[in-house]
Design an enzyme around this catalytic site. Structure first.
Site, PDB file in Angstrom:
ATOM      1  N   ILE A   4       0.833  -1.214   0.000  1.00  0.00           N
ATOM      2  CA  ILE A   4       0.000   0.000   0.000  1.00  0.00           C
ATOM      3  C   ILE A   4       0.864   1.258   0.000  1.00  0.00           C
ATOM      4  CG2 ILE A   4      -0.370   0.253   2.487  1.00  0.00           C
ATOM      5  CD1 ILE A   4      -2.975   0.708  -0.331  1.00  0.00           C
TER       6      ILE A   4
ATOM      7  N   ARG B 152       1.487   2.174  -3.459  1.00  0.00           N
ATOM      8  CA  ARG B 152       0.330   2.842  -4.065  1.00  0.00           C
ATOM      9  C   ARG B 152       0.211   4.286  -3.560  1.00  0.00           C
ATOM     10  NH1 ARG B 152      -5.672   0.164  -3.828  1.00  0.00           N
ATOM     11  NH2 ARG B 152      -6.774   2.012  -4.527  1.00  0.00           N
TER      12      ARG B 152
ATOM     13  N   LYS C 282      -5.632   2.230   7.642  1.00  0.00           N
ATOM     14  CA  LYS C 282      -6.704   1.575   8.392  1.00  0.00           C
ATOM     15  C   LYS C 282      -6.257   0.171   8.795  1.00  0.00           C
ATOM     16  CE  LYS C 282      -7.377  -1.214   4.974  1.00  0.00           C
ATOM     17  NZ  LYS C 282      -6.989  -2.589   5.153  1.00  0.00           N
TER      18      LYS C 282
ATOM     19  N   ASP D  84      -8.788  -6.046   8.725  1.00  0.00           N
ATOM     20  CA  ASP D  84      -8.154  -5.740   7.446  1.00  0.00           C
ATOM     21  C   ASP D  84      -9.139  -5.151   6.437  1.00  0.00           C
ATOM     22  OD1 ASP D  84      -5.734  -5.795   5.870  1.00  0.00           O
ATOM     23  OD2 ASP D  84      -6.780  -7.244   4.605  1.00  0.00           O
TER      24      ASP D  84
END
Ligand SMILES: NC(=O)c1ccc[n+]([C@@H]2O[C@H](COP(=O)([O-])OP(=O)(O)OC[C@H]3O[C@@H](n4cnc5c(N)ncnc54)[C@H](OP(=O)(O)O)[C@@H]3O)[C@@H](O)[C@H]2O)c1
Length: 328
Positions: free
Chosen positions: A14, A17, A97, A177
């Site tokens: 992530i 990204r 998160k 998750d």
């Protein structure tokens, strides 16, 4: 425009990204990187910004006065302690998160954020996507009545063996998750949950691999699910008295939705994304810093509390406690 200089903590999927998205955000740069593996951090820095400093410790990154804000992208158990350390060091925090693994862990971070005067925001991406903003605008212009029902889920069985999301020592499991996304959608349209009923199962490693929740909220009822051992539809449904909305898959990266009105009208909304999608939350986060805000009006601290409360309740319903938590 004030340039916001980011330090990235954790350089996995992530974070890649995020860093790509950062190249689509005006007035934001990658200033520093930390990963537990120095070679990976070096490679990441070279790929995304050769001038970014690479640090051997989080402490050293947090001591860098050229870092204004950090993006935390480690496994779940790192989020709250790293956020607390960053706020204490005077950095703004965009935290992946779940912002913490429980409400008990989140509340001290939010208290620290308030006293530090720094911005703290959970990186819950859907509400920042253009589609979601346009959907909100459409329903404000032409409402579907009071929203009373949300149905959404996220299930993906392709988790590689040994991944952090299956590790109870890293607070893995589908609920924390990906269940947190659907908890967000329910909270965003229906308010905080007052009651959560959960069915589910734990997998071989001891974390939840499927959970189905029904929750009673301030303004209606939600049906949400998450799974790591099952495939699921990526659509979401938002129901009101005068119509309903279907957000097309993958609703957590929303780009298409249809509003169905009871009078027969059908409005299609199609808003392709630019960048990686994470650039929208990052641009919002940077604007908040520039305006001296400590909390997002789109993803306020109260949302983060209400989201993790749902996950807490669902975990309690499944009897899921991690090895490092006190056992009943
Ligand atoms: N917002 C979104 O769309 C989205 C999507 C996916 C994930 N996420 C969240 O982002 C976070 C990271 O997920 P990911 O998919 O990027 O995972 P990932 O690819 O496994 O990357 C995790 C990063 O943390 C590091 N790490 C792993 N275990 C660690 C430990 N015990 N201590 C310190 N660092 C550790 C890894 O280091 P190595 O490189 O050395 O392995 C890697 O750099 C999770 O909290 C997840 O919920 C968000």
């Amino acid at each position: 425009m004030e340039n916001i200089r980011f330090g990235i903590i954790g350089t996995g999927n992530i974070a890649r990204r995020f860093a790509y998205g950062l190249t689509h955000v005006s007035g934001a740069t990658l200033a520093a990187v930390w990963n537990r593996n120095r070679a990976k951090a070096n490679a990441f820095a070279i790929e995304f910004g050769s001038t970014a400093a690479v640090y051997d410790s989080v402490e050293a990154l947090l001591a860098d006065e050229h870092v204004d804000a950090v993006y935390i992208a480690t496994p779940h158990t790192g989020h709250a302690p790293l956020a607390a350390a960053a706020l204490t060091a005077g950095k703004h925090v965009l935290c992946e998160k779940p912002a913490a693994i429980s409400l008990d862990e989140l509340d001290p971070v939010l208290a620290l954020a308030r006293t530090s005067g720094k911005l703290f925001m959970e990186a819950m991406k859907p509400p920042f996507y253009p589609l979601y903003r346009e959907l909100r605008a459409q329903l404000a212009r032409d409402p579907i009545g009071e929203i009373r029902f949300v149905r959404a889920g996220f299930a993906n069985p392709n988790v590689p063996t040994g991944h952090a999301v299956l590790d109870p020592l890293l607070a893995g499991g589908g609920l924390l998750d990906i269940g947190i996304y659907s908890a967000f959608l329910a909270v965003d349209w229906l308010g905080a949950a007052k009651d959560v009923q959960t069915l589910g199962r734990l997998g071989a490693s001891g974390v939840d691999t499927f959970a189905s929740m029904q929750s009673q909220h301030e303004h209606g009822i939600a049906q949400i699910y998450c799974g790591l051992d099952t495939s699921g539809s990526g659509e979401a449904l938002i129901g009101g008295a005068a119509g309903h909305v279907v957000i097309a898959e993958k609703w957590w990266n929303p780009s298409r939705a249809t509003v169905f009105y009871r009078d027969g009208r059908k409005i299609d909304i199609d808003m392709p994304i630019e960048g990686s999608g994470l650039n929208y939350e990052t641009a919002h986060f940077c604007e908040l810093i520039r305006h001296g805000k400590t909390e997002s009006p789109i993803l306020p601290h109260a949302h983060s509390r209400a989201m993790i409360q749902i996950i807490d309740a669902a975990r309690a319903g499944l009897g899921l406690r991690f090895p490092f938590e006190a056992q009943d």
